[in-house]
Design an enzyme around this catalytic site. Structure first.
Site, short mmCIF file in Angstrom:
data_model
loop_
_atom_site.label_atom_id
_atom_site.label_comp_id
_atom_site.label_asym_id
_atom_site.label_seq_id
_atom_site.Cartn_x
_atom_site.Cartn_y
_atom_site.Cartn_z
N LYS A 18 0.82 -1.22 0.00
CA LYS A 18 0.00 0.00 0.00
C LYS A 18 0.86 1.27 0.00
O LYS A 18 0.47 2.27 -0.60
CB LYS A 18 -0.94 0.02 1.20
CG LYS A 18 -0.29 0.18 2.56
CD LYS A 18 -1.33 0.18 3.66
CE LYS A 18 -0.69 0.30 5.03
NZ LYS A 18 -0.02 1.59 5.25
N THR A 19 2.01 1.25 0.65
CA THR A 19 2.86 2.44 0.65
C THR A 19 3.34 2.75 -0.76
O THR A 19 3.39 3.90 -1.19
CB THR A 19 4.06 2.26 1.60
OG1 THR A 19 3.58 1.93 2.90
CG2 THR A 19 4.88 3.53 1.67
N ASP A 74 -4.03 7.37 4.62
CA ASP A 74 -3.57 6.01 4.90
C ASP A 74 -4.22 5.51 6.20
O ASP A 74 -4.63 6.31 7.05
CB ASP A 74 -2.05 6.02 5.02
CG ASP A 74 -1.46 4.63 5.02
OD1 ASP A 74 -2.18 3.67 4.70
OD2 ASP A 74 -0.25 4.50 5.32
N GLU A 75 -4.30 4.20 6.36
CA GLU A 75 -4.84 3.56 7.58
C GLU A 75 -6.22 4.11 7.91
O GLU A 75 -6.51 4.43 9.08
CB GLU A 75 -3.87 3.77 8.75
CG GLU A 75 -2.45 3.27 8.52
CD GLU A 75 -2.31 1.76 8.51
OE1 GLU A 75 -3.34 1.07 8.59
OE2 GLU A 75 -1.17 1.27 8.40
N GLN A 99 -7.72 -4.96 9.87
CA GLN A 99 -6.63 -4.50 10.73
C GLN A 99 -7.05 -3.31 11.59
O GLN A 99 -6.20 -2.55 12.08
CB GLN A 99 -5.41 -4.11 9.87
CG GLN A 99 -4.84 -5.27 9.09
CD GLN A 99 -3.56 -4.89 8.36
OE1 GLN A 99 -2.51 -4.65 8.97
NE2 GLN A 99 -3.63 -4.82 7.04
N ARG A 133 2.49 -10.08 10.63
CA ARG A 133 3.77 -9.36 10.77
C ARG A 133 4.93 -10.28 10.38
O ARG A 133 6.03 -9.80 10.11
CB ARG A 133 4.02 -8.89 12.21
CG ARG A 133 3.02 -7.92 12.81
CD ARG A 133 2.73 -6.75 11.95
NE ARG A 133 1.54 -6.98 11.15
CZ ARG A 133 1.16 -6.24 10.13
NH1 ARG A 133 1.90 -5.23 9.75
NH2 ARG A 133 0.06 -6.51 9.47
#
Length: 813
Positions: free
Chosen positions: A67-68, A253-254, A314, A670
Site C-alpha cells: 500500500k505504501t 492512509d490507515e 486491521q 507481521r
C-alpha cells in the site's frame, strides 16, 4: 453504490521487484520516472489504484500488499500525468516515521518539488492549520500542546477547584471520558446536555472547567488539535473553502483507524456534498445540505479527489476511539466511489497467510478478502505449550539461540509480541539470564522522564507565557523559595483580577499577604524568564535556548552538585535532549523554538521503533498494538490463552472479541518467514497461579498448518519434571544448554558463593540487578557500606525488598 473496478490484463514486466514496501525499485533509479516507468513494476490491482481518475476511491489493502508503494506512486502519477501542483496534495498518515518515509519516496520519484506537498499525520496537519488560523477562535498562534501528563495535571487542578475526591474520581478516568467526547465532536455544552446520570454530569462539569482552564492557558490538548480544526472549518466558512481550494487531492492512509473527528475533518476538507454521519452511523442533513457548517456567500469549491487506503481486518484501535464504520461505510458516504482490492501479499509465506485468513474468517462483520502470495508455502507455524510463563520465555530464548546459531536469523530479525505491557517482564528476566540482547518498545519513554519534562516546561513557558501548567511545574524547580503558600497567594490574585498566572506573577507586588522574601524570589524568577523570552524573540535556535535555560535557571548546576547517582543519568538525558534540539536545528535552518516544541509534542510510540539496521542486533519486544505496520523475518506470538489473548474483558462481548481477532490477524501477518505460537498452562496473575484455557484463536487454525513442538498432553505426561528432564532426549537440547551456560558464564559469576562469603556488589540508585528468587529489579536506595550495605530494590509486582547485600544472591547487571 460503489463499483469494484475490473482489473486490466497486464504483462508482468518485473516479477522480482513488484509491489513490496521496501522501496528498492525506487532507489535504483537516479532520475525522475516517466508515467510508463511509474507503472511497470506494479501488479494489475496496484496499477488500477494508481491511475484511477474518479473523485473517490477506496483501496482495501491487505497486510503486506504494497500500500505504501501504491500511495507514493499515486502521488507521483498525479504530479506527472495529471499535472497536479505539489502544493495541492495532502497525504495523511498515522506516524511521523511513515510520513517521512512517504515524503522521501515521492521525492525520489519526482524530485525536490515534492517538498511543497503536505505529507504528515492528522495532528501535524491540524497544528499547521491552527498556527495560522486559530486566532479566529480566540486563541493565540503560540498555543501550547498538552500531552497526557500535562492534561492529567490540569485535570487534577480542576478536580481540586471543584472539591472532587480524586481517589473516587481519578483525573485519568475523567480525562478518558472527556477524550471520548472530543473524538465524537461533543463540546462541553453538548456533553453536559447529553449527560444521563450523576457521574456523567460530574464529568461534564469537569469538562467545562477543564476547557476554560485550557483557554486561559492558551493551550490545546492532543484531542483538541483535530476537533478544534473541524470546529474552525464549520464555524468559519471562508477558512474551510480556502483549504478546500488548496487541497485538490487528499490521500489518507490507515483509514480503518480513523475516529469520528478525523472522519469529519476529511469530509470538511474534501467538500463532499453528501449527508454526514454521526459517530453512531446515523445520517444527518441531506445531499444538498450536509449539515454542520455555517452558510457562506462564497461559491463552494468542487469536491476534492479523495483516496483512502485501509483494511477493516486491521482495525485494532477502538480503545482510542477508532470507528471501523468509517471504512465499512465509505461507499455509503461516497456513492460514486470505486473500490480496489489489494490481496497479493509480498511479505509472508502462503502458510502464514493461510493461517491468518483462517482466523479472520471467523469475524462476521467483514467483507470477503483472501490474502495470497507467490512466495511459496514456506515452513509450518511452530506451536508450543509451556508449563508456565517462565518456561514459555525460556522456549523463546532457546529458539532464538537456535535460529542465530544456524544463521537462519539474527536477533534484529526477531520480534516477540504480547497482548499487554506487563507480559514483557518475564521475557526480560529470561533474556538477561541467558545474555540475549533485547529492546522493549513502549516502556518508559525518553520524553516522559522528569528532567526532560522539566526542561520542556521551561521551553513551553518561553513560547507561551499563558501556559499555566508548565509555569506551575517549574516555578520552584530548582527550589528558589517560592513555596506552596506563595503560589496559592498568587493564584488568589489571578482569580480575583481575572489574570493569567504569569500576569499575576508579574504583578506580585499586588499579591496580598505575600512575605517580602517570597516577593523578591518571584520578581527574580520573572526577570529571568523575561530575559530568556528576549533571547527567543531575537531568533535564537532551540538548541541555544535550551542550553541557556539549563544554565540560567540553575537546573544543570543543581544536578551537577548533587551526590545522588541518579542525577548523573539525568544530566546525560538532558545532554541527549540538547543533542536532539541541535540535530533539529541543523535539519531545519531557521527553525524556531515553537517548531521544535511542536515536533516533540507530536512524537509517537511507533516513531521510536528501531529500524532493523539501527537496532544493534537486538530482539524487539512489543505489544501487538505497537507492532501494527511492522514486519519481521521471525515472530513469536505469545500468551495465547483465553483471558490473556483474547483479553478477559472481551470474551463476553462479540464486538470486542472481533477486535481481538483482528489484533491476532495483525500479529500473524507481521511474520515474513517464521511464526511461533505459544501459551502457558499456568500463568501468574495478581500474585497467584491462574489456569487459562487455550486461546480460541488457536482452535481456529487449520491443524495441517501448525507443527506442535509440545502440547498440553505432553505436559500432563511429563508432569512437574525439570526442563532438562523433559528435553534431554530432544534434538539440539544439549547444544541449547551449552549456549545458555556460555552466555550466563559471560554475564554472571561461575560459582555461587555461600551465604556470608559472597562479595558485596557495589550498587547505587538506578542500577539493575538480578536476584535468584525475586528476578529482575531496580535499586532504589543503598544504605551502609561494605558488609553492612543494605539495598532497597524494586522488583515490580513483588514490591520493594530490603536486602542485606552480604547475604543476598544479587548480581549487578
Amino acid at each position: 453504490m460503489s463499483a469494484l473496478i475490473p482489473l486490466p490484463e497486464l504483462v508482468d514486466t518485473d516479477a522480482g521487484d513488484r509491489g513490496g514496501d521496501t522501496g528498492e525499485g525506487v532507489k535504483r533509479r537516479s532520475s525522475r520516472l516517466t508515467p510508463e516507468e511509474l507503472l511497470e513494476d506494479l501488479n494489475p490491482a496496484q496499477r488500477t489504484a494508481v491511475t484511477y481518475s474518479g473523485h473517490a476511491l477506496l483501496v482495501v489493502a491487505g497486510a503486506g500488499s504494497g500500500k505504501t508503494r501504491v500511495l507514493t506512486r499515486r502521488i507521483a502519477w498525479l504530479l506527472a500525468e495529471r499535472n497536479a501542483h505539489p502544493g495541492s496534495i495532502l497525504a495523511i498518515t498515522f506516524t511521523n516515521k511513515a510520513a517521512a518515509e512517504m515524503r522521501s519516496r515521492v521525492e525520489q520519484l519526482v524530485g525536490g518539488r515534492a517538498r511543497l506537498m503536505w505529507v504528515s499525520t492528522f495532528h501535524s496537519a491540524c497544528v499547521r492549520i491552527l498556527r495560522k488560523e486559530i486566532s479566529r477562535l480566540g486563541f493565540k498562534s503560540t498555543f501550547s500542546i498538552y500531552d497526557d501528563a500535562d492534561s492529567r495535571r490540569l485535570m487534577g487542578l480542576v478536580c481540586r477547584d471543584l472539591d472532587i475526591d480524586v481517589k473516587r474520581y481519578p483525573p485519568r478516568a475523567v480525562l478518558g471520558w472527556v477524550s471520548n467526547c472530543k473524538n465524537e465532536l461533543l463540546g462541553a455544552e453538548a456533553a453536559a446536555a447529553k449527560a444521563a446520570n450523576h457521574l456523567e454530569k460530574l464529568y461534564a462539569e469537569c469538562y467545562t472547567a477543564y476547557q476554560q482552564r485550557l483557554q486561559q492557558a492558551n493551550a490545546l490538548d492532543f484531542d483538541d488539535l483535530i476537533s478544534t480544526t473541524v470546529r474552525l472549518f464549520q464555524e468559519v466558512p471562508e477558512v474551510r473553502e480556502a483549504y478546500r481550494r488548496r487541497f485538490r487531492h487528499v490521500l489518507v492512509d490507515e483509514y480503518q483507524d480513523t475516529n469520528h473527528a478525523q472522519y469529519a475533518l476529511v469530509r470538511e476538507l474534501c467538500g463532499a456534498r453528501r449527508p454526514r454521519r454521526t459517530v453512531e452511523g446515523d445520517l444527518v442533513g441531506s445531499a444538498d445540505d450536509p449539515g454542520g457548517s455555517e452558510p457562506t456567500d462564497e461559491p463552494a469549491a468542487e469536491p476534492a479527489d479523495l483516496m483512502v487506503v485501509g483494511d477493516a481486518d486491521q482495525s485494532i484501535y477502538a480503545f482510542r476511539g477508532a470507528n471501523i464504520r468509517n471504512i465499512l461505510q465509505f461507499e455509503d458516504d461516497f456513492p460514486d466511489a470505486a473500490t480496489v482490492l489489494l490481496e497479493q501479499n509480498y511479505r509472508s509465506t502462503q502458510t502464514i497467510l493461510s493461517a491468518a485468513n483462517a482466523v479472520i474468517s471467523h469475524n462476521t462483520s467483514r467483507k470477503p478478502k483472501n490474502l495470497w502470495s507467490d512466495a511459496g508455502a514456506g515452513d509450518k507455524l511452530v506451536g508450543y505449550v509451556a508449563d508456565s510463563e517462565h518456561d514459555e520465555a525460556q522456549f523463546v530464548a532457546d529458539e532464538i539461540d537456535r535460529l542465530t546459531d544456524a544463521e537462519i536469523a539474527q536477533p534484529a530479525d526477531v520480534a516477540v509480541f504480547y497482548r499487554t505491557n506487563a507480559q514483557s517482564r518475564v521475557f526480560e528476566e529470561v533474556f538477561i539470564r541467558v545474555g540475549l540482547p533485547y529492546k522493549v518498545v513502549g516502556g518508559v519513554r525518553f520524553y516522559e522522564r522528569r528532567e526532560i519534562r522539566d526542561a520542556l516546561a521551561y521551553l513551553r513557558l518561553l513560547a507561551n507565557p499563558d501556559d499555566t501548567v508548565s509555569l506551575r511545574r517549574i516555578l520552584n524547580v530548582p527550589k528558589r523559595g517560592i513555596g506552596e503558600r506563595a503560589q496559592a497567594c498568587v493564584d488568589l490574585l489571578a482569580q480575583r483580577a481575572s489574570l493569567t498566572y504569569w500576569e499575576a506573577l508579574r504583578r506580585a507586588d499586588e499579591v496580598p499577604d505575600l512575605v517580602s522574601r517570597s516577593l523578591h524570589n518571584i520578581q527574580t524568577f520573572v526577570a529571568m524568564i523575561e530575559e530568556l523570552q528576549q533571547l527567543v524573540a531575537e531568533g535564537a535556535g532551540p538548541d541555544h535556548v535550551l542550553d541557556v535555560v539549563l544554565a540560567r535557571s540553575g537546573y544543570r548546576a543543581e544536578l551537577e552538585a548533587s551526590t545522588d547517582p541518579q542525577d548523573e543519568t539525568r544530566i546525560e538525558n538532558l545532554d541527549e535532549l540538547l543533542a536532539v534540539a541541535r540535530e533539529f536545528a541543523e535539519e531545519r535552518p531557521g527553525a524556531t523554538l515553537a517548531d521544535f516544541l511542536e515536533r516533540v509534542a507530536l512524537v509517537a510510540d511507533a516513531d521510536q521503533i528501531p529500524d532493523p539496521d539501527e537496532s544493534g542486533g537486538v530482539v524487539t519486544l512489543m505489544t501487538l498494538h505497537t507492532a501494527k505496520g511492522l514486519e519481521f523475518p521471525a515472530v513469536f506470538l505469545t500468551g495465547l490463552e483465553d483471558g490473556v489473548f483474547p483479553h478477559a474483558r472481551s470474551v463476553g462481548d462479540p464486538k470486542e472479541l472481533e477486535e481481538e481477532r483482528r489484533l491476532a490477524y495483525v500479529g500473524l501477518t507481521r511474520a515474513q518467514r517464521r511464526l511461533y505460537l505459544s501459551r502457558a498452562v499456568v500463568r501468574s496473575a495478581w500474585g497467584a497461579p491462574q489456569h487459562n484455557p487455550p486461546s480460541r484463536f488457536l482452535t481456529e487454525l487449520p491443524d495441517e498448518l501448525v507443527d506442535w513442538r509440545r502440547t498440553e498432553a505432553d505436559q500432563a505426561v511429563w508432569g512437574s519434571s525439570t526442563a532438562s528432564d523433559r528435553f534431554a532426549d530432544a534434538p539440539g537440547y544439549l547444544s541449547s544448554v551449552a549456549r545458555a551456560v556460555r552466555r550466563r558464564t559471560a554475564t554472571f559469576p561461575s560459582a555461587k558463593p555461600t551465604a556470608g562469603s559472597r562479595p558485596v556488589p557495589s550498587l547505587r540508585s538506578g542500577d539493575r540487578v538480578m536476584h535468584d528468587a525475586f528476578g529482575l529489579g531496580t535499586v532504589v536506595t543503598v544504605e551502609g557500606q561494605a558488609d553492612q550495605a543494605v539495598a532497597s530494590v524494586d522488583f515490580g509486582s513483588l514490591g520493594v525488598k530490603r536486602l542485606l547485600l552480604r547475604y543476598s544472591p544479587v548480581v549487578k547487571l
